[in-house]
Design a protein around this motif. Structure first.
Motif, PDB file in Angstrom:
ATOM      1  N   GLN A 214       0.836  -1.195   0.000  1.00 55.04           N
ATOM      2  CA  GLN A 214       0.000   0.000   0.000  1.00 55.04           C
ATOM      3  C   GLN A 214       0.875   1.250   0.000  1.00 55.04           C
ATOM      4  N   PHE A 215       1.919   1.178   0.806  1.00 55.79           N
ATOM      5  CA  PHE A 215       2.830   2.312   0.919  1.00 55.79           C
ATOM      6  C   PHE A 215       3.552   2.540  -0.412  1.00 55.79           C
ATOM      7  N   ALA A 216       4.051   1.462  -1.002  1.00 47.94           N
ATOM      8  CA  ALA A 216       4.762   1.584  -2.285  1.00 47.94           C
ATOM      9  C   ALA A 216       3.842   2.222  -3.322  1.00 47.94           C
ATOM     10  N   ARG A 217       2.628   1.780  -3.286  1.00 53.57           N
ATOM     11  CA  ARG A 217       1.670   2.227  -4.281  1.00 53.57           C
ATOM     12  C   ARG A 217       1.311   3.701  -4.112  1.00 53.57           C
ATOM     13  N   GLN A 218       1.165   4.100  -2.840  1.00 49.89           N
ATOM     14  CA  GLN A 218       0.699   5.469  -2.587  1.00 49.89           C
ATOM     15  C   GLN A 218       1.825   6.495  -2.562  1.00 49.89           C
ATOM     16  N   VAL A 219       2.994   6.086  -2.102  1.00 50.82           N
ATOM     17  CA  VAL A 219       4.039   7.079  -1.838  1.00 50.82           C
ATOM     18  C   VAL A 219       5.106   7.130  -2.932  1.00 50.82           C
ATOM     19  N   ALA A 220       5.417   5.980  -3.514  1.00 60.15           N
ATOM     20  CA  ALA A 220       6.536   5.968  -4.464  1.00 60.15           C
ATOM     21  C   ALA A 220       6.158   6.635  -5.783  1.00 60.15           C
ATOM     22  N   ASP A 221       7.143   7.295  -6.366  1.00 61.14           N
ATOM     23  CA  ASP A 221       6.937   7.851  -7.703  1.00 61.14           C
ATOM     24  C   ASP A 221       7.144   6.771  -8.756  1.00 61.14           C
ATOM     25  N   LYS A 222       8.062   5.852  -8.434  1.00 65.09           N
ATOM     26  CA  LYS A 222       8.320   4.743  -9.363  1.00 65.09           C
ATOM     27  C   LYS A 222       8.464   3.454  -8.574  1.00 65.09           C
ATOM     28  N   VAL A 223       8.166   2.375  -9.235  1.00 62.10           N
ATOM     29  CA  VAL A 223       8.241   1.061  -8.587  1.00 62.10           C
ATOM     30  C   VAL A 223       9.043   0.108  -9.485  1.00 62.10           C
ATOM     31  N   VAL A 224       9.934  -0.634  -8.836  1.00 61.76           N
ATOM     32  CA  VAL A 224      10.645  -1.710  -9.523  1.00 61.76           C
ATOM     33  C   VAL A 224      10.195  -3.021  -8.910  1.00 61.76           C
ATOM     34  N   PHE A 225       9.803  -3.958  -9.738  1.00 58.68           N
ATOM     35  CA  PHE A 225       9.464  -5.301  -9.262  1.00 58.68           C
ATOM     36  C   PHE A 225      10.598  -6.227  -9.667  1.00 58.68           C
ATOM     37  N   LEU A 226      11.288  -6.727  -8.645  1.00 58.00           N
ATOM     38  CA  LEU A 226      12.485  -7.525  -8.880  1.00 58.00           C
ATOM     39  C   LEU A 226      12.165  -8.979  -8.540  1.00 58.00           C
ATOM     40  N   VAL A 231      14.631  -7.258 -13.330  1.00 58.63           N
ATOM     41  CA  VAL A 231      13.547  -6.286 -13.247  1.00 58.63           C
ATOM     42  C   VAL A 231      12.418  -6.753 -14.162  1.00 58.63           C
ATOM     43  N   LEU A 232      11.295  -7.129 -13.556  1.00 55.49           N
ATOM     44  CA  LEU A 232      10.175  -7.588 -14.377  1.00 55.49           C
ATOM     45  C   LEU A 232       9.168  -6.481 -14.648  1.00 55.49           C
ATOM     46  N   GLU A 233       9.111  -5.504 -13.736  1.00 55.97           N
ATOM     47  CA  GLU A 233       8.215  -4.362 -13.931  1.00 55.97           C
ATOM     48  C   GLU A 233       8.965  -3.124 -13.477  1.00 55.97           C
ATOM     49  N   TYR A 234       8.732  -2.027 -14.157  1.00 54.01           N
ATOM     50  CA  TYR A 234       9.413  -0.779 -13.787  1.00 54.01           C
ATOM     51  C   TYR A 234       8.565   0.363 -14.320  1.00 54.01           C
ATOM     52  N   GLY A 235       8.052   1.166 -13.416  1.00 53.78           N
ATOM     53  CA  GLY A 235       7.240   2.272 -13.899  1.00 53.78           C
ATOM     54  C   GLY A 235       6.561   2.996 -12.758  1.00 53.78           C
ATOM     55  N   VAL A 236       5.646   3.903 -13.103  1.00 49.65           N
ATOM     56  CA  VAL A 236       4.891   4.591 -12.059  1.00 49.65           C
ATOM     57  C   VAL A 236       3.919   3.572 -11.457  1.00 49.65           C
ATOM     58  N   PRO A 237       3.525   3.769 -10.163  1.00 50.51           N
ATOM     59  CA  PRO A 237       2.691   2.760  -9.506  1.00 50.51           C
ATOM     60  C   PRO A 237       1.422   2.428 -10.295  1.00 50.51           C
ATOM     61  N   GLN A 238       0.827   3.422 -10.919  1.00 45.65           N
ATOM     62  CA  GLN A 238      -0.385   3.149 -11.682  1.00 45.65           C
ATOM     63  C   GLN A 238      -0.141   2.091 -12.743  1.00 45.65           C
ATOM     64  N   GLU A 239       1.019   2.157 -13.366  1.00 41.15           N
ATOM     65  CA  GLU A 239       1.316   1.167 -14.411  1.00 41.15           C
ATOM     66  C   GLU A 239       1.582  -0.208 -13.819  1.00 41.15           C
ATOM     67  N   VAL A 240       2.348  -0.197 -12.696  1.00 40.70           N
ATOM     68  CA  VAL A 240       2.819  -1.480 -12.160  1.00 40.70           C
ATOM     69  C   VAL A 240       1.702  -2.222 -11.422  1.00 40.70           C
ATOM     70  N   PHE A 241       0.844  -1.438 -10.727  1.00 40.07           N
ATOM     71  CA  PHE A 241      -0.168  -2.079  -9.874  1.00 40.07           C
ATOM     72  C   PHE A 241      -1.540  -2.231 -10.517  1.00 40.07           C
ATOM     73  N   GLU A 242      -1.816  -1.461 -11.536  1.00 40.44           N
ATOM     74  CA  GLU A 242      -3.169  -1.513 -12.088  1.00 40.44           C
ATOM     75  C   GLU A 242      -3.262  -2.577 -13.173  1.00 40.44           C
ATOM     76  N   PRO A 243      -4.418  -3.219 -13.279  1.00 40.24           N
ATOM     77  CA  PRO A 243      -4.596  -4.199 -14.347  1.00 40.24           C
ATOM     78  C   PRO A 243      -4.451  -3.522 -15.722  1.00 40.24           C
ATOM     79  N   PRO A 244      -4.072  -4.239 -16.744  1.00 39.78           N
ATOM     80  CA  PRO A 244      -3.741  -5.659 -16.709  1.00 39.78           C
ATOM     81  C   PRO A 244      -2.369  -5.908 -16.110  1.00 39.78           C
TER      82      PRO A 244
END
Ligand SMILES: Nc1ncnc2c1ncn2[C@@H]1O[C@H](COP(=O)(O)OP(=O)(O)OP(=O)(O)O)[C@@H](O)[C@H]1O
Ligand SMILES: [Mg+2]
Length: 261
Positions: A214-226, A231-244
């Motif tokens: 929740q914190f990563a999603r709300q506070v971070a400007d960018k997220v890396v999923f390792l 690195v499998l995902e890298y982007g703003v939380p909206q991109e990384v957490f939102e479907p699809p």
């Protein structure tokens, strides 16, 4: 302005490849959350970025200056100074038990300032400045009243807030956290996350390894999923957490309850 550029970081322990061509960049004032399953390489990545672990290949630049490049011989010289670009906050707070909260914060700067040629002449003034900056940092993390307390007299959350103030004291370019709340119960987690959130609001440049989605999603400007060192995902939380969501990300998030997402 780009503060940090990490390019193609690879790291193996024995025959196990723990980081596989990891690249990322961070703009001034941005916060980056690194998330992913246990054993995926998050701590190792943070340790490589801070030169606590020697990467096998890769390049790290801060503010355009190459601090390390595995292809340039001798670029590992002066790592101690280069480390000062980074502030570090670990899961277990690592405060000096024999010093008060304030002393924990001021100690590193006091040691550094003693090396200045002008130290002898300006000792009182310099130490007074360090003390007043230390008090301001304690205020920033909400612990002015605890300046004379020793670590054993502080709760885990308070100790972690002192550790954050201590990391800030050297005015690092990038403040790095490795699971800063995972040793804390939910109430204390909240108080530490509030401090980190307030730093983000002040545009402190930060990298935060966290299991707090929740914190990563709300506070971070960018997220890396390792995952598995890549690195499998890298982007703003909206991109990384939102479907699809990618299949791997879906599987990872399925371990969290809706309440924690
Ligand atoms: N010093 C080391 N020597 C050997 N293997 C190591 C070392 N440090 C880490 N590893 C291995 O590297 C892999 C990645 O570990 P790392 O600690 O970076 O994962 P992590 O994503 O931080 O996990 P967690 O979420 O549990 O903290 C793991 O398989 C771990 O066992
Ligand atoms: Mg870790």
């Amino acid at each position: 302005m780009t503060i940090l550029e990490a390019h193609n970081i690879t790291k193996s322990f024995g025959s196990a490849k723990v980081l596989n061509r990891v690249s990322l960049s961070l703009e001034e004032g941005e916060s980056l959350a690194i998330i992913g399953p246990s054993g995926g390489g998050k701590s190792t990545l943070l340790r490589c970025l801070n030169f606590l672990e020697r990467m096998d290949t890769g390049r790290i630049s801060v503010r355009g200056e190459v601090l390390y490049d595995s292809e340039v011989p001798g670029s590992e010289d002066g790592l101690r100074e280069k480390r000062l670009h980074f502030g570090l906050v670990f899961q277990s707070f690592h405060l000096f038990p024999q010093y008060t909260a304030l002393k924990n914060i001021t100690l590193a700067r006091e040691l550094l300032v003693k090396k200045q040629p002008s130290y002898k002449d300006r000792k009182t003034e310099l130490l007074e400045q360090i003390r007043s900056d230390g008090l301001a940092l304690l205020e920033q993390v909400g612990l002015s009243a605890k300046k004379d307390a020793y670590p054993h007299e502080l709760s885990g959350g308070q100790q972690q807030r002192v550790a954050i103030a201590r990391a800030l004291a050297l005015n690092p370019d990038i403040l790095c956290f490795d699971e800063p709340t995972s040793a804390l119960d939910p109430e204390l987690t909240g108080e530490v996350l509030r401090v980190i959130r307030s730093l983000a609001e002040k545009n402190t440049t930060m990298i935060i390894v966290t299991h707090e989605m929740q914190f990563a999603r709300q506070v971070a400007d960018k997220v890396v999923f390792l995952d598995d060192g890549a690195v499998l995902e890298y982007g703003v939380p909206q991109e990384v957490f939102e479907p699809p969501l990618s299949e791997r990300m879906q599987r990872f998030l399925s371990h969290y309850t809706d309440q924690n997402l």
